[in-house]
Write a protein that holds these residues in place. Structure first.
Motif, PDB file in Angstrom:
ATOM      1  N   TYR A  39      -9.665  -5.461  -1.867  1.00 53.86           N
ATOM      2  CA  TYR A  39      -9.256  -5.851  -0.503  1.00 53.86           C
ATOM      3  C   TYR A  39      -9.408  -4.640   0.432  1.00 53.86           C
ATOM      4  O   TYR A  39      -8.416  -4.031   0.830  1.00 53.86           O
ATOM      5  CB  TYR A  39      -7.805  -6.330  -0.491  1.00 53.86           C
ATOM      6  CG  TYR A  39      -7.513  -7.503  -1.404  1.00 53.86           C
ATOM      7  CD1 TYR A  39      -7.837  -8.812  -1.022  1.00 53.86           C
ATOM      8  CD2 TYR A  39      -6.915  -7.307  -2.649  1.00 53.86           C
ATOM      9  CE1 TYR A  39      -7.571  -9.889  -1.859  1.00 53.86           C
ATOM     10  CE2 TYR A  39      -6.647  -8.381  -3.490  1.00 53.86           C
ATOM     11  CZ  TYR A  39      -6.977  -9.661  -3.091  1.00 53.86           C
ATOM     12  OH  TYR A  39      -6.709 -10.723  -3.918  1.00 53.86           O
ATOM     13  N   PRO A  40     -10.658  -4.314   0.804  1.00 54.90           N
ATOM     14  CA  PRO A  40     -10.886  -3.091   1.590  1.00 54.90           C
ATOM     15  C   PRO A  40     -10.299  -3.137   3.000  1.00 54.90           C
ATOM     16  O   PRO A  40     -10.086  -2.088   3.611  1.00 54.90           O
ATOM     17  CB  PRO A  40     -12.416  -2.959   1.628  1.00 54.90           C
ATOM     18  CG  PRO A  40     -12.941  -4.318   1.300  1.00 54.90           C
ATOM     19  CD  PRO A  40     -11.926  -4.972   0.431  1.00 54.90           C
ATOM     20  N   GLY A  41     -10.011  -4.326   3.499  1.00 54.80           N
ATOM     21  CA  GLY A  41      -9.510  -4.457   4.873  1.00 54.80           C
ATOM     22  C   GLY A  41      -8.016  -4.234   5.024  1.00 54.80           C
ATOM     23  O   GLY A  41      -7.500  -4.194   6.146  1.00 54.80           O
ATOM     24  N   VAL A  42      -7.298  -4.092   3.898  1.00 54.10           N
ATOM     25  CA  VAL A  42      -5.835  -3.926   3.964  1.00 54.10           C
ATOM     26  C   VAL A  42      -5.488  -2.433   3.943  1.00 54.10           C
ATOM     27  O   VAL A  42      -5.904  -1.700   3.051  1.00 54.10           O
ATOM     28  CB  VAL A  42      -5.132  -4.650   2.790  1.00 54.10           C
ATOM     29  CG1 VAL A  42      -3.613  -4.441   2.863  1.00 54.10           C
ATOM     30  CG2 VAL A  42      -5.451  -6.142   2.804  1.00 54.10           C
ATOM     31  N   GLU A  43      -4.716  -2.012   4.944  1.00 56.47           N
ATOM     32  CA  GLU A  43      -4.242  -0.623   4.984  1.00 56.47           C
ATOM     33  C   GLU A  43      -2.850  -0.583   4.345  1.00 56.47           C
ATOM     34  O   GLU A  43      -1.875  -1.056   4.920  1.00 56.47           O
ATOM     35  CB  GLU A  43      -4.176  -0.125   6.429  1.00 56.47           C
ATOM     36  CG  GLU A  43      -3.870   1.353   6.522  1.00 56.47           C
ATOM     37  CD  GLU A  43      -3.697   1.841   7.960  1.00 56.47           C
ATOM     38  OE1 GLU A  43      -3.343   3.019   8.114  1.00 56.47           O
ATOM     39  OE2 GLU A  43      -3.884   1.053   8.903  1.00 56.47           O
ATOM     40  N   VAL A  44      -2.786  -0.043   3.124  1.00 58.56           N
ATOM     41  CA  VAL A  44      -1.513   0.007   2.379  1.00 58.56           C
ATOM     42  C   VAL A  44      -0.737   1.242   2.821  1.00 58.56           C
ATOM     43  O   VAL A  44      -1.187   2.373   2.634  1.00 58.56           O
ATOM     44  CB  VAL A  44      -1.770   0.045   0.851  1.00 58.56           C
ATOM     45  CG1 VAL A  44      -0.446   0.019   0.092  1.00 58.56           C
ATOM     46  CG2 VAL A  44      -2.647  -1.135   0.416  1.00 58.56           C
ATOM     47  N   LEU A  45       0.436   1.011   3.420  1.00 57.96           N
ATOM     48  CA  LEU A  45       1.260   2.103   3.948  1.00 57.96           C
ATOM     49  C   LEU A  45       2.437   2.334   3.004  1.00 57.96           C
ATOM     50  O   LEU A  45       3.442   1.624   3.039  1.00 57.96           O
ATOM     51  CB  LEU A  45       1.764   1.748   5.355  1.00 57.96           C
ATOM     52  CG  LEU A  45       0.665   1.433   6.376  1.00 57.96           C
ATOM     53  CD1 LEU A  45       1.262   0.876   7.652  1.00 57.96           C
ATOM     54  CD2 LEU A  45      -0.174   2.667   6.676  1.00 57.96           C
TER      55      LEU A  45
ATOM     56  N   SER B 271      -6.511  -8.673   5.692  1.00 53.52           N
ATOM     57  CA  SER B 271      -6.733  -7.438   6.455  1.00 53.52           C
ATOM     58  C   SER B 271      -5.441  -7.026   7.156  1.00 53.52           C
ATOM     59  O   SER B 271      -4.452  -7.749   7.136  1.00 53.52           O
ATOM     60  CB  SER B 271      -7.845  -7.642   7.473  1.00 53.52           C
ATOM     61  OG  SER B 271      -7.454  -8.609   8.410  1.00 53.52           O
ATOM     62  N   GLY B 272      -5.465  -5.858   7.779  1.00 56.13           N
ATOM     63  CA  GLY B 272      -4.289  -5.380   8.500  1.00 56.13           C
ATOM     64  C   GLY B 272      -3.424  -4.469   7.653  1.00 56.13           C
ATOM     65  O   GLY B 272      -3.766  -4.122   6.518  1.00 56.13           O
ATOM     66  N   LYS B 273      -2.280  -4.104   8.209  1.00 50.84           N
ATOM     67  CA  LYS B 273      -1.379  -3.169   7.523  1.00 50.84           C
ATOM     68  C   LYS B 273      -0.469  -3.894   6.526  1.00 50.84           C
ATOM     69  O   LYS B 273      -0.068  -5.026   6.767  1.00 50.84           O
ATOM     70  CB  LYS B 273      -0.514  -2.436   8.558  1.00 50.84           C
ATOM     71  CG  LYS B 273      -1.292  -1.468   9.451  1.00 50.84           C
ATOM     72  CD  LYS B 273      -0.376  -0.834  10.485  1.00 50.84           C
ATOM     73  CE  LYS B 273      -1.023   0.348  11.198  1.00 50.84           C
ATOM     74  NZ  LYS B 273      -2.256   0.033  11.913  1.00 50.84           N
ATOM     75  N   LEU B 274      -0.139  -3.199   5.429  1.00 51.46           N
ATOM     76  CA  LEU B 274       0.837  -3.713   4.458  1.00 51.46           C
ATOM     77  C   LEU B 274       1.841  -2.597   4.170  1.00 51.46           C
ATOM     78  O   LEU B 274       1.551  -1.663   3.420  1.00 51.46           O
ATOM     79  CB  LEU B 274       0.144  -4.156   3.163  1.00 51.46           C
ATOM     80  CG  LEU B 274       1.082  -4.615   2.034  1.00 51.46           C
ATOM     81  CD1 LEU B 274       1.873  -5.857   2.435  1.00 51.46           C
ATOM     82  CD2 LEU B 274       0.310  -4.883   0.747  1.00 51.46           C
ATOM     83  N   PRO B 275       3.051  -2.668   4.769  1.00 45.42           N
ATOM     84  CA  PRO B 275       4.059  -1.646   4.493  1.00 45.42           C
ATOM     85  C   PRO B 275       4.662  -1.845   3.099  1.00 45.42           C
ATOM     86  O   PRO B 275       5.109  -2.946   2.757  1.00 45.42           O
ATOM     87  CB  PRO B 275       5.127  -1.870   5.583  1.00 45.42           C
ATOM     88  CG  PRO B 275       4.576  -2.930   6.496  1.00 45.42           C
ATOM     89  CD  PRO B 275       3.527  -3.659   5.742  1.00 45.42           C
ATOM     90  N   VAL B 276       4.647  -0.780   2.301  1.00 45.51           N
ATOM     91  CA  VAL B 276       5.162  -0.819   0.925  1.00 45.51           C
ATOM     92  C   VAL B 276       6.260   0.245   0.812  1.00 45.51           C
ATOM     93  O   VAL B 276       5.977   1.431   0.865  1.00 45.51           O
ATOM     94  CB  VAL B 276       4.021  -0.549  -0.084  1.00 45.51           C
ATOM     95  CG1 VAL B 276       4.551  -0.526  -1.512  1.00 45.51           C
ATOM     96  CG2 VAL B 276       2.914  -1.594   0.053  1.00 45.51           C
ATOM     97  N   PHE B 277       7.504  -0.207   0.701  1.00 36.34           N
ATOM     98  CA  PHE B 277       8.648   0.709   0.608  1.00 36.34           C
ATOM     99  C   PHE B 277       9.068   0.818  -0.858  1.00 36.34           C
ATOM    100  O   PHE B 277       9.392  -0.208  -1.483  1.00 36.34           O
ATOM    101  CB  PHE B 277       9.841   0.201   1.425  1.00 36.34           C
ATOM    102  CG  PHE B 277       9.623   0.134   2.916  1.00 36.34           C
ATOM    103  CD1 PHE B 277       8.480   0.641   3.508  1.00 36.34           C
ATOM    104  CD2 PHE B 277      10.587  -0.438   3.741  1.00 36.34           C
ATOM    105  CE1 PHE B 277       8.296   0.585   4.889  1.00 36.34           C
ATOM    106  CE2 PHE B 277      10.412  -0.503   5.122  1.00 36.34           C
ATOM    107  CZ  PHE B 277       9.269   0.010   5.699  1.00 36.34           C
ATOM    108  N   ILE B 278       9.085   2.038  -1.379  1.00 33.73           N
ATOM    109  CA  ILE B 278       9.284   2.194  -2.827  1.00 33.73           C
ATOM    110  C   ILE B 278      10.176   3.376  -3.183  1.00 33.73           C
ATOM    111  O   ILE B 278      10.374   4.295  -2.386  1.00 33.73           O
ATOM    112  CB  ILE B 278       7.926   2.386  -3.549  1.00 33.73           C
ATOM    113  CG1 ILE B 278       7.140   3.547  -2.911  1.00 33.73           C
ATOM    114  CG2 ILE B 278       7.121   1.113  -3.565  1.00 33.73           C
ATOM    115  CD1 ILE B 278       5.968   4.026  -3.716  1.00 33.73           C
TER     116      ILE B 278
END
Length: 290
Positions: A27-33, A1-8
């Protein structure tokens, strides 16, 4: 869970959003940023600006070791490929005439504007310059590069996806983009010959004749890049505190569900994926690569 910063890389924005949507079903609890920029800029957010990031996705695998090894990463995985195309719209000058044989002549005509991205920030930018160099050899026409580079119609923006709005508004007649980006945005485009579009492993020796220098990791340092087929890489910065969460994303990206989500957006996948050094890969990812 929580945030996952994705730099692309900007060109991965649409495919990675599609992958994130599928990932969130598991994984519904992960906030993909997801944050897109030119690949070199993306990496420098971690190495120079010290921002926290779980995933790096680069449009050129080669700049990952050049800008991140050994302090910020020690492995990468090649997972996707692409090719360069020349995009235009119905409003573009000479749109009815342009083709794979005359595009470089059309760009030199009075009043024609064409866009490319910044080579220091975005691989599509230095690949465009490589394409111009290779075009001289392919068409046996010396001087194409010098006639196009910094000419009156030559316009530059930070990353290749920044050019799309200018193209659609009519402020640009043509723009050099990736094939996947052209498809994602429904743009008209000229498919360029394999000898110059940087798509073909068979043309590797021909591509290697092109060379461009970009800014390196340290002030004043320059990196020499040589033409080669376009291959994308993913890695996880060593200093990201939640390695397990980041690994779950990369594993999903390389899985059949992740690949299908990506390919549905027009982004070609590399099957099987290729590791820089399989021994250095996290064990959970080893089954996905050769």
């Amino acid at each position: 869970s929580g945030k996952l910063p994705v730099f692309i890389a900007g060109s991965l924005t649409v495919p990675f959003k599609a992958v994130a949507k599928e990932y969130n079903k598991q994984y519904p609890g992960v906030e993909v940023l997801i944050e897109g920029a030119g690949s070199a800029t993306t990496i420098r957010k971690v190495t120079e600006l010290k921002r926290e990031c779980g995933i790096i996705g680069s449009a050129d695998y080669k700049i990952v070791p050049k800008l991140m090894f050994p302090d910020y990463a020690d492995w990468y995985i090649i997972f996707a490929s692409n090719q360069l195309v020349l995009c235009y719209t119905e409003k573009s000058k000479f749109a009815k005439e342009v083709n794979a044989d005359n595009w470089y002549k059309i760009l030199q005509r009075d009043g024609v504007t064409y866009g490319r991205s910044d080579p220091d920030q975005d691989p599509c930018g230095y690949r465009t310059l490589m394409l111009w160099q290779l075009a001289e050899k392919h068409y046996s026409v010396p001087g194409i590069y010098n006639k196009l580079y910094k000419a009156k119609g030559d316009m530059m923006r930070a990353k290749s996806v920044d050019l799309i709005a200018l193209l659609q508004s009519g402020d640009l007649d043509y723009a050099f983009e990736y094939d996947s980006v052209a498809k994602q945005h429904g743009l008209k485009y000229v498919s360029l010959p394999d000898r110059i579009n940087l798509s073909s492993a068979d043309q590797e020796a021909f591509y290697a004749q092109a060379k461009v220098s970009i800014k390196g990791a340290k002030p004043g340092e320059m990196i020499d890049l040589v033409g080669e087929p376009i291959l994308y890489a993913v890695t996880i910065p060593k200093n990201y505190p939640d390695q397990k969460k980041a690994l779950s994303w990369v594993e999903f990206l390389l899985s059949e569900r992740g690949i299908k989500a990506m390919e549905a957006t027009g982004q070609s996948a590399t099957r099987p994926a290729v590791a820089s050094d399989k021994k250095k890969l996290p064990e959970i990812l080893q089954k996905y690569v050769k």
